[in-house]
Design a protein around this motif. Structure first.
Motif: not given
Length: 100
Positions: A57-65
């Motif tokens: 929600k804060t910035s254009e990132v990709v997340v993964s566990e």
């Protein structure tokens, strides 16, 4: 929650991270060197899920566990993107968890 930032991630670290990424599409992007920075958050499952939501929600990132020795448990969150975006996400996560 433990939070770390790596700028200009080394090839070996990218390879280790790609092997640990639960999302294989993200792993492929990591190996293609798409990202200039990597944020790491380690904590309990609830904290990791909240951190993931904040990051996206804060910035254009990709997340993964990122799976550790027990892949059935979420132990670490990888946040991938350009340096500024990852830094913004980590700052927002740190702000949220420092309030507690």
């Amino acid at each position: 929650m433990k939070i770390e930032l790596i700028n200009g991630v080394s090839r070996g670290t990218l390879e280790i991270t790609a092997r640990k990424a639960a999302d294989k599409k993200v792993a492929e992007r990591i190996l293609q060197n798409e990202f200039t920075a990597m944020g790491l958050c380690q904590g309990d499952v609830v904290s990791i899920l909240v951190a993931s939501d904040i990051a996206e929600k804060t910035s254009e990132v990709v997340v993964s566990e990122l799976n550790g020795m027990c892949p059935q448990h979420i132990t670490c969150l990888g946040i991938f993107g350009d340096v500024t975006s990852v830094e913004e996400s980590l700052a927002a996560i740190e702000s949220r968890f420092n309030k507690k």
